[in-house]
Design a protein around this motif. Structure first.
Motif, PDB file in Angstrom:
ATOM      1  N   ALA A  68      50.861-117.512  83.381  1.00 48.80           N
ATOM      2  CA  ALA A  68      50.111-117.537  82.649  1.00 48.80           C
ATOM      3  C   ALA A  68      49.366-117.766  81.877  1.00 48.80           C
ATOM      4  CB  ALA A  68      51.401-117.671  81.210  1.00 48.80           C
TER       5      ALA A  68
ATOM      6  N   GLN B  48      47.126-113.867  81.685  1.00 42.64           N
ATOM      7  CA  GLN B  48      47.677-114.258  80.959  1.00 42.64           C
ATOM      8  C   GLN B  48      46.862-114.374  79.310  1.00 42.64           C
ATOM      9  OE1 GLN B  48      51.674-113.807  80.555  1.00 42.64           O
ATOM     10  NE2 GLN B  48      52.435-112.077  81.852  1.00 42.64           N
ATOM     11  N   ARG B  49      45.722-114.085  79.272  1.00 44.99           N
ATOM     12  CA  ARG B  49      44.815-115.220  78.681  1.00 44.99           C
ATOM     13  C   ARG B  49      43.327-114.390  78.561  1.00 44.99           C
ATOM     14  NH1 ARG B  49      49.064-117.293  78.480  1.00 44.99           N
ATOM     15  NH2 ARG B  49      50.006-119.698  77.440  1.00 44.99           N
TER      16      ARG B  49
ATOM     17  N   TYR C 148      57.626-115.921  75.906  1.00 43.22           N
ATOM     18  CA  TYR C 148      56.268-115.276  75.782  1.00 43.22           C
ATOM     19  C   TYR C 148      56.458-113.828  77.096  1.00 43.22           C
ATOM     20  CZ  TYR C 148      54.306-119.008  73.661  1.00 43.22           C
ATOM     21  OH  TYR C 148      53.795-119.465  72.644  1.00 43.22           O
TER      22      TYR C 148
ATOM     23  N   PRO D  83      56.493-108.560  74.891  1.00 40.82           N
ATOM     24  CA  PRO D  83      55.078-108.978  73.976  1.00 40.82           C
ATOM     25  C   PRO D  83      55.658-107.666  72.706  1.00 40.82           C
ATOM     26  CG  PRO D  83      53.863-108.610  76.090  1.00 40.82           C
ATOM     27  CD  PRO D  83      55.385-108.006  76.082  1.00 40.82           C
TER      28      PRO D  83
ATOM     29  N   ARG E 165      47.995-110.170  75.317  1.00 42.88           N
ATOM     30  CA  ARG E 165      48.107-110.578  76.631  1.00 42.88           C
ATOM     31  C   ARG E 165      47.494-109.700  77.947  1.00 42.88           C
ATOM     32  NH1 ARG E 165      54.471-110.799  78.953  1.00 42.88           N
ATOM     33  NH2 ARG E 165      54.294-108.098  79.276  1.00 42.88           N
ATOM     34  N   ASP E 166      47.134-108.547  77.660  1.00 42.20           N
ATOM     35  CA  ASP E 166      46.507-108.151  77.903  1.00 42.20           C
ATOM     36  C   ASP E 166      44.764-107.859  77.648  1.00 42.20           C
ATOM     37  OD1 ASP E 166      48.666-106.647  79.642  1.00 42.20           O
ATOM     38  OD2 ASP E 166      49.212-105.630  77.487  1.00 42.20           O
TER      39      ASP E 166
ATOM     40  N   SER F 246      46.087-116.308  67.828  1.00 42.11           N
ATOM     41  CA  SER F 246      45.799-115.531  68.728  1.00 42.11           C
ATOM     42  C   SER F 246      44.496-114.223  67.807  1.00 42.11           C
ATOM     43  CB  SER F 246      46.302-114.570  69.568  1.00 42.11           C
ATOM     44  OG  SER F 246      47.099-115.655  70.702  1.00 42.11           O
TER      45      SER F 246
ATOM     46  N   PHE G 140      55.762-113.009  70.153  1.00 41.40           N
ATOM     47  CA  PHE G 140      56.453-112.284  71.710  1.00 41.40           C
ATOM     48  C   PHE G 140      57.483-112.535  71.051  1.00 41.40           C
ATOM     49  CE2 PHE G 140      52.115-113.363  72.952  1.00 41.40           C
ATOM     50  CZ  PHE G 140      51.843-112.127  74.576  1.00 41.40           C
TER      51      PHE G 140
END
Length: 429
Positions: free
Chosen positions: A52, A56-57, A144, A147, A166-167, A187, A355
């Protein structure tokens, strides 16, 4: 380690004292303690370790809490900027260096498909690469997995693009035109700012997330809260533990040295704010008339933290610079409850509403009716099942670098004690 010589093939069965599911900071923290105590175990990870953090950041991601709060087991932050906020690549370097500091029995690229307890009380851990049988299972897969996107999103005009946090990697992922960012947790506000810094046209649907000061009375607010013992308060000490678990994190930023995020000031600078999204149909997007309430509630949280710090400073007689009273820089006029995306030029939606975990593979009676784990500080009533890495597992820091090591110490200590009380589990070393 004994497990290094074991390579389970499909339909094979390997007996082992402990299986850890997940190789993020929680799973590898547990492994660190078990390795130190010589307890044989395996860590199963469906991707690669710290997947992650690596994949995923977004590119400009940075910590929101200062670097000094990075306290993985035996591996506290040792850099030259303890009050700074590590960027994504620096975070990856930190966790990778932690993993390299010991020899975890890690198996990457292995997906756990089912965990169930057999008649002998052992846990059968099915994977796509064989079967493990364990006396103890630590679930450190995080929260997580899935989503969150509301069902009504499917009713929006398909020409409008959808993207989840996440994308998202950079503003280049967002189509030309205005982007509606939905959600104001950490976020949401950070990605809104990321887009604005890039000169993109963006609007924000403001949810009920609270906000926090960054610097206050000469120090970072998190420094004050740590000194006050706030981060040591357990979930059991909260007035309403369930409500505390469900709370969204306070929003602020570590970007460019750290700063507050006051959405009212962004509005003064031209950011279009709406209330919470309530529905989508065709090109129509509807909002609740709760923008002012959500801004006020966020400010109440902000002011409450300032008052806590003020009271502590007064009680301890600490010399600290005074701060002017907080004033609301902007208030919304009449609230907009419906827009036509075509007319507003909205070409994309960026979902930042969180999530959900996916425990569909966990066939053990350790979840409540909503699918949340039932535990006390990670230890379940079902003997042999444990959770790590969840927010407010024990304290505010449980899901963070600050407290995950202490929780892993507690959980592994329970396992080691049980192994020493008649368990047939093996040790090595």
């Amino acid at each position: 380690m004994l497990v290094d010589n074991v390579s389970p093939m499909p339909n094979s069965r390997v007996n082992i004292p402990v299986v850890i599911i997940g190789a993020g900071q929680a799973g590898l923290s547990a492994s660190w303690y078990l390795c130190r105590q010589g307890v044989e175990h395996v860590v199963l990870e469906r991707h690669t370790r710290f997947h992650a953090w690596k994949n995923q950041r977004w590119d400009s991601f940075c910590l929101v809490t200062p670097n000094w709060q990075c306290r993985l087991p035996g591996f506290p932050y040792q850099g030259d900027d303890p009050e700074g906020f590590m960027l994504k690549d620096e975070i990856v370097d930190y966790v990778e260096a932690f993993a390299d500091s010991f020899d975890a029995p890690l198996r990457e690229g292995i997906t756990v498909t089912r965990v169930a307890q057999n008649a002998d009380g052992r846990f059968e851990v099915d994977t796509d690469d064989g079967l493990w049988s364990a006396e103890h299972v630590i679930v450190a897969s995080g929260g997580y997995d899935r989503p969150i996107t509301p069902p009504y999103a499917a009713d929006l005009d398909p020409s409008i693009a959808h993207l989840h946090t996440r994308d998202y990697r950079s503003p280049a992922d967002i189509p030309e035109g205005k982007c509606l960012v939905v959600g104001t947790g950490q976020s949401g506000v950070q990605l809104m700012e990321d887009l604005r810094i890039a000169g993109r046209d963006v609007a924000l649907a403001v949810g009920p997330a609270p906000r926090s000061p960054r610097m206050y009375r000469g120090r970072d607010a998190t420094d004050w809260l740590h000194e006050m013992g706030y981060y040591e308060r357990t979930i059991d000490q909260q007035p309403d533990p369930k409500a505390t678990e469900a709370k969204t994190n306070h929003y602020m930023s570590g970007r460019d040295g750290g700063h507050e995020i006051d959405l009212r000031k962004f509005a003064l600078d031209g950011l279009q704010l709406y209330g919470s999204v309530t529905g989508m149909k065709g090109s129509t997007i509807t909002f609740a008339p709760d923008l002012e309430k959500n801004l006020d509630d966020a400010d109440d949280s902000y002011i409450g933290i300032r008052k806590m710090i003020d009271a502590y400073i007064d009680e301890k007689g600490i010399e600290a610079p005074a701060e002017p009273p907080f004033e609301k820089a902007w208030r919304p006029g009449s609230e907009i409850t419906e827009v036509d995306a075509d007319e507003e030029g909205i070409t994309s939606i960026l979902w930042c509403i969180g999530f959900r975990p996916d425990y569909g593979w966990l066939h053990v009676d350790c979840l409540d009716g909503t699918g949340r784990p039932i535990h006390h500080r990670g230890v379940c009533d079902v003997d042999g099942v444990y959770f790590l890495g969840l927010g407010w597992l024990h304290t505010w820091g449980s899901g963070r670098f600050l407290g995950v090591g202490e929780d892993a110490d507690h959980v592994t200590s329970c396992i080691i004690r049980r192994l020493g009380q008649g368990s047939k589990g093996r040790r090595f070393g």
